[in-house]
Design a protein around this motif. Structure first.
Motif, PDB file in Angstrom:
ATOM      1  N   PHE A  47      41.457  60.431  67.956  1.00  0.00           N
ATOM      2  CA  PHE A  47      40.905  60.577  66.605  1.00  0.00           C
ATOM      3  C   PHE A  47      39.437  60.985  66.586  1.00  0.00           C
ATOM      4  O   PHE A  47      38.855  61.162  65.527  1.00  0.00           O
ATOM      5  CB  PHE A  47      41.094  59.276  65.819  1.00  0.00           C
ATOM      6  N   GLY A  48      38.825  61.123  67.763  1.00  0.00           N
ATOM      7  CA  GLY A  48      37.424  61.546  67.806  1.00  0.00           C
ATOM      8  C   GLY A  48      36.485  60.467  67.297  1.00  0.00           C
ATOM      9  O   GLY A  48      36.743  59.275  67.491  1.00  0.00           O
ATOM     10  N   TYR A  49      35.397  60.872  66.645  1.00  0.00           N
ATOM     11  CA  TYR A  49      34.471  59.897  66.069  1.00  0.00           C
ATOM     12  C   TYR A  49      35.196  59.152  64.949  1.00  0.00           C
ATOM     13  O   TYR A  49      35.791  59.783  64.067  1.00  0.00           O
ATOM     14  CB  TYR A  49      33.218  60.596  65.536  1.00  0.00           C
ATOM     15  N   LEU A  50      35.155  57.827  65.018  1.00  0.00           N
ATOM     16  CA  LEU A  50      35.914  57.033  64.053  1.00  0.00           C
ATOM     17  C   LEU A  50      35.090  56.784  62.792  1.00  0.00           C
ATOM     18  O   LEU A  50      33.912  56.460  62.859  1.00  0.00           O
ATOM     19  CB  LEU A  50      36.327  55.702  64.695  1.00  0.00           C
ATOM     20  N   THR A  51      35.755  56.957  61.658  1.00  0.00           N
ATOM     21  CA  THR A  51      35.084  56.797  60.368  1.00  0.00           C
ATOM     22  C   THR A  51      35.897  55.861  59.484  1.00  0.00           C
ATOM     23  O   THR A  51      37.097  55.694  59.695  1.00  0.00           O
ATOM     24  CB  THR A  51      34.961  58.160  59.659  1.00  0.00           C
ATOM     25  N   ALA A  71      24.560  55.294  76.535  1.00  0.00           N
ATOM     26  CA  ALA A  71      24.001  54.452  75.484  1.00  0.00           C
ATOM     27  C   ALA A  71      24.329  52.978  75.697  1.00  0.00           C
ATOM     28  O   ALA A  71      23.522  52.108  75.380  1.00  0.00           O
ATOM     29  CB  ALA A  71      24.509  54.914  74.128  1.00  0.00           C
ATOM     30  N   ARG A  75      28.986  58.895  61.466  1.00  0.00           N
ATOM     31  CA  ARG A  75      29.059  58.128  62.715  1.00  0.00           C
ATOM     32  C   ARG A  75      29.123  56.641  62.402  1.00  0.00           C
ATOM     33  O   ARG A  75      28.634  56.195  61.377  1.00  0.00           O
ATOM     34  CB  ARG A  75      27.815  58.385  63.576  1.00  0.00           C
ATOM     35  N   ALA A 133      31.403  54.628  67.714  1.00  0.00           N
ATOM     36  CA  ALA A 133      32.845  54.392  67.748  1.00  0.00           C
ATOM     37  C   ALA A 133      33.546  55.723  67.969  1.00  0.00           C
ATOM     38  O   ALA A 133      33.357  56.666  67.190  1.00  0.00           O
ATOM     39  CB  ALA A 133      33.290  53.763  66.430  1.00  0.00           C
ATOM     40  N   PHE A 134      34.332  55.809  69.057  1.00  0.00           N
ATOM     41  CA  PHE A 134      34.978  57.074  69.420  1.00  0.00           C
ATOM     42  C   PHE A 134      36.342  56.787  70.013  1.00  0.00           C
ATOM     43  O   PHE A 134      36.556  55.781  70.679  1.00  0.00           O
ATOM     44  CB  PHE A 134      34.103  57.818  70.440  1.00  0.00           C
ATOM     45  N   ASP A 135      37.288  57.671  69.732  1.00  0.00           N
ATOM     46  CA  ASP A 135      38.657  57.512  70.218  1.00  0.00           C
ATOM     47  C   ASP A 135      39.129  58.859  70.764  1.00  0.00           C
ATOM     48  O   ASP A 135      38.820  59.901  70.181  1.00  0.00           O
ATOM     49  CB  ASP A 135      39.540  57.067  69.033  1.00  0.00           C
ATOM     50  N   ALA A 177      36.180  49.905  63.887  1.00  0.00           N
ATOM     51  CA  ALA A 177      36.651  50.879  64.866  1.00  0.00           C
ATOM     52  C   ALA A 177      37.986  50.449  65.488  1.00  0.00           C
ATOM     53  O   ALA A 177      38.860  51.276  65.743  1.00  0.00           O
ATOM     54  CB  ALA A 177      35.592  51.067  65.953  1.00  0.00           C
ATOM     55  N   TYR A 194      21.856  49.893  74.853  1.00  0.00           N
ATOM     56  CA  TYR A 194      22.154  49.284  73.560  1.00  0.00           C
ATOM     57  C   TYR A 194      21.768  47.811  73.489  1.00  0.00           C
ATOM     58  O   TYR A 194      21.007  47.398  72.621  1.00  0.00           O
ATOM     59  CB  TYR A 194      23.633  49.474  73.265  1.00  0.00           C
ATOM     60  N   ILE A 241      22.651  54.088  70.964  1.00  0.00           N
ATOM     61  CA  ILE A 241      23.699  53.479  70.144  1.00  0.00           C
ATOM     62  C   ILE A 241      25.051  54.086  70.518  1.00  0.00           C
ATOM     63  O   ILE A 241      25.282  55.278  70.320  1.00  0.00           O
ATOM     64  CB  ILE A 241      23.422  53.692  68.634  1.00  0.00           C
ATOM     65  N   PRO A 242      25.945  53.270  71.107  1.00  0.00           N
ATOM     66  CA  PRO A 242      27.267  53.798  71.443  1.00  0.00           C
ATOM     67  C   PRO A 242      28.110  53.919  70.178  1.00  0.00           C
ATOM     68  O   PRO A 242      28.404  52.921  69.530  1.00  0.00           O
ATOM     69  CB  PRO A 242      27.846  52.737  72.390  1.00  0.00           C
ATOM     70  N   HIS A 262      41.635  65.251  68.575  1.00  0.00           N
ATOM     71  CA  HIS A 262      40.242  65.689  68.497  1.00  0.00           C
ATOM     72  C   HIS A 262      39.929  66.717  69.582  1.00  0.00           C
ATOM     73  O   HIS A 262      40.329  66.541  70.730  1.00  0.00           O
ATOM     74  CB  HIS A 262      39.324  64.476  68.654  1.00  0.00           C
ATOM     75  N   PHE A 292      28.875  52.528  64.332  1.00  0.00           N
ATOM     76  CA  PHE A 292      28.737  51.619  65.474  1.00  0.00           C
ATOM     77  C   PHE A 292      30.147  51.172  65.840  1.00  0.00           C
ATOM     78  O   PHE A 292      31.011  51.056  64.980  1.00  0.00           O
ATOM     79  CB  PHE A 292      27.926  50.379  65.080  1.00  0.00           C
ATOM     80  N   LYS A 293      30.340  50.854  67.148  1.00  0.00           N
ATOM     81  CA  LYS A 293      31.673  50.403  67.509  1.00  0.00           C
ATOM     82  C   LYS A 293      31.833  48.898  67.310  1.00  0.00           C
ATOM     83  O   LYS A 293      32.945  48.402  67.247  1.00  0.00           O
ATOM     84  CB  LYS A 293      32.019  50.828  68.936  1.00  0.00           C
ATOM     85  N   ASP A 294      30.733  48.169  67.188  1.00  0.00           N
ATOM     86  CA  ASP A 294      30.863  46.712  67.173  1.00  0.00           C
ATOM     87  C   ASP A 294      30.438  46.029  65.871  1.00  0.00           C
ATOM     88  O   ASP A 294      30.304  44.816  65.838  1.00  0.00           O
ATOM     89  CB  ASP A 294      30.109  46.107  68.359  1.00  0.00           C
ATOM     90  N   TYR A 295      30.222  46.779  64.831  1.00  0.00           N
ATOM     91  CA  TYR A 295      30.006  46.156  63.518  1.00  0.00           C
ATOM     92  C   TYR A 295      31.153  46.571  62.612  1.00  0.00           C
ATOM     93  O   TYR A 295      31.670  47.686  62.744  1.00  0.00           O
ATOM     94  CB  TYR A 295      28.708  46.639  62.872  1.00  0.00           C
TER      95      TYR A 295
END
Ligand SMILES: [Zn+2]
Ligand SMILES: [Zn+2]
Lengths: 164, 350
Positions: free
Chosen positions: B150-154, A111, B22, B145-147, A79, A115, B142-143, A102, B24-27
């Protein structure tokens, strides 16, 4: 239970893989974050090179991905890559998506708070499940029962959390 | 000639699929996670977290891809529940499939989470609503990853923003046999849509099935995306039905002969390859749509039953049904026998 590193904060159980073996850690979240940042040893090295002034192209501080990696695979590494390469990626995104802003749905829930709690429980459960397999294989019935009880307790906590 | 040309959406729109991507923001994203020395541990955690959230929504069956045989994986893929990419990532990937095989959540495909709703027929709004239910359940703890921009990050920028892909499978025998598919596809592309053959990219026109989906995922709201696809499907359906009517008027004896022959082959064969089965089934479905062939339960019901048969007669599904790992020849004989029976149950006529 106190953190085995700082001895001050209250600790949680973490599991790490070290040379193929599971190692249990009793640390507070702060110490855990400091001692085990989410990246590989290899990335530490590339960052180290970056800091000593040897010319290297920009890498994502979280995962070590470079733009050259993205150009090869078409995929970002994590991310944080989007923040790191925002400037460089914006034209690409505009080309693919026609837009760079977006407008749809966004995350709303709290969350973040749940979490850490849920993740700690899931980690504890994974450790117990491995122990359960071991105990069952060795025919240690009393141990199997006590692990089972522990698992029930964790599952109940998980369910309670979800019903809130 | 028995009836008139069927005028329903269902005679064109075979199935609807909604997918949300969708992370995860931390993996690290799956492509990088796989290379990590903690890959197994992280994959297990991700799977555990999602499974814990989903367990309260419905009963899901968890498939860890690593422990799954090639055969079992192919079976799930033929049923549209998992993707090729998920199988390729099998060291770290998993799938949670609802018992009715309508919802599947793929874990560590190209993104950490791919939530999918797959239904027969055409109902984008319902499909989207159901996926949102799953999405909100997972988002509860589960939070993502979002920006802001760019919205939901993929992992791939092609899925940024909403992460929403709305796809409808269309049966377009008249449009495609008239040779205007290329032009139609170009028109759709200009409106921000993509068309591809049903059996994967570059698979041509097998079975006259085409999947229409939105190309862009960013800069449009979810509702706008659904509307765009909805409008395209309506236009395509109208066009296809008009072409079917023309086809019936212009086709004459040759058309009638071709469609009746297809029914004849499927009702009487002893050996049936998958390719011939797909081709002849498309002809029989077309015959029903045109009212040149008939079905005791009605033309729409006949077409829908044949769509089910198309899935049930794919190689891994045949092996599951027969309980054996058949050779290709064995499958072709089994397919023939099964199809002859199925068609006799359906009571098709001309
Ligand atoms: Zn500490
Ligand atoms: Zn990164």
């Amino acid at each position: 239970m106190l953190c085995s590193n700082c001895g001050k904060n209250s600790a949680r159980n973490y599991v790490k893989l070290r040379e193929g073996k599971k190692v249990e850690l009793v640390l507070c979240p702060e110490c855990y974050k400091r001692l085990y940042p989410e990246r590989d040893e290899g990335d530490f090295f590339t960052q180290f090179l970056g800091n000593t002034g040897i010319k290297k192209s920009k890498a994502c501080p979280n995962c070590g991905t470079r733009l050259s990696d993205y150009r090869k695979t078409g995929l970002l590494g994590c991310a944080d890559c989007y923040a790191t390469f925002r400037e460089e990626l914006t034209p690409t995104v505009r080309y693919i998506q026609w837009e760079v802003r977006h407008v749809g749905k966004r995350p709303t829930s709290n969350a973040e708070e749940k979490y850490d709690f849920v993740r700690t429980l899931v980690r504890e459960r994974d450790v117990l499940l491995a122990k359960l397999d071991e105990a069952a294989a060795e025919g240690q019935h009393a141990l199997v029962l006590s692990i089972q009880e522990e698992l029930d307790r964790i599952n109940q906590k998980l369910n309670e959390e979800e019903e809130e | 000639m028995r009836g008139s040309v069927i005028q329903t959406f269902e005679s064109v729109a075979v199935s609807t699929r909604i997918r949300l991507a969708r992370n995860f923001k931390d993996y690290p994203f799956p492509n990088l996670l796989m290379k990590s020395s903690h890959a197994e541990e992280m994959a297990e955690e991700i799977t555990g977290l999602i499974a814990a959230e989903l367990s309260r929504v419905d009963n899901f069956v968890l498939y860890r891809m690593k422990g799954l045989s090639d055969e079992a994986a192919a079976f799930l893929k033929e049923r549209n529940l998992i993707s090729r990419e998920l199988i390729l990532n099998r060291a770290v990937s998993a799938a949670l499939v609802s018992e009715d095989e309508i919802i599947s959540v793929m874990i560590n495909e190209e993104d950490h989470i791919r939530e999918q709703y797959f239904m027969k027929g055409f109902d984008l709004a319902k499909a989207y609503e159901r996926v949102v239910g799953i999405d909100e359940a997972i988002a509860d703890s589960i939070p993502f990853a979002f920006d802001e921009d760019f919205g939901y990050l993929t992992a791939c920028p092609t899925n940024l923003g909403t992460g929403l892909r709305a796809s409808v499978m269309l049966f377009l025998p008249a449009v495609s046999r008239r040779g205007i598919m290329r032009r139609v596809a170009a028109d759709l592309t200009r409106s921000g849509l993509t068309v591809r053959g049903a059996y994967g990219e570059g698979s041509g026109t097998e079975g006259d099935l085409f999947q229409v989906s939105n190309e862009m995922t960013l800069g449009l709201s979810e509702e706008e995306i659904l509307e765009l696809v909805e409008r395209a499907v309506s236009t395509m359906t109208e066009m296809e039905i008009r072409e079917r009517e023309r086809m019936k008027v212009e086709g004459g004896m040759a058309l009638c002969d071709k469609l009746r022959r297809a029914l004849g082959v499927l009702s009487n064969c002893c050996v049936l390859s998958e390719r011939e089965f797909i081709e002849r089934t498309a002809d029989v479905k077309l015959g029903l749509a045109l009212g040149i062939l008939g079905c005791e339960q009605g033309g729409d019901a006949g077409m829908s039953a044949l769509d089910d048969l198309l899935v049930a007669m794919r190689p891994a599904n045949i092996n599951r049904l027969s309980g054996e790992a058949l050779s290709e020849e064995g499958q072709n004989e089994y397919r023939a026998q099964h199809v002859v029976h199925a068609l006799s149950d359906l009571q098709l006529y001309y």
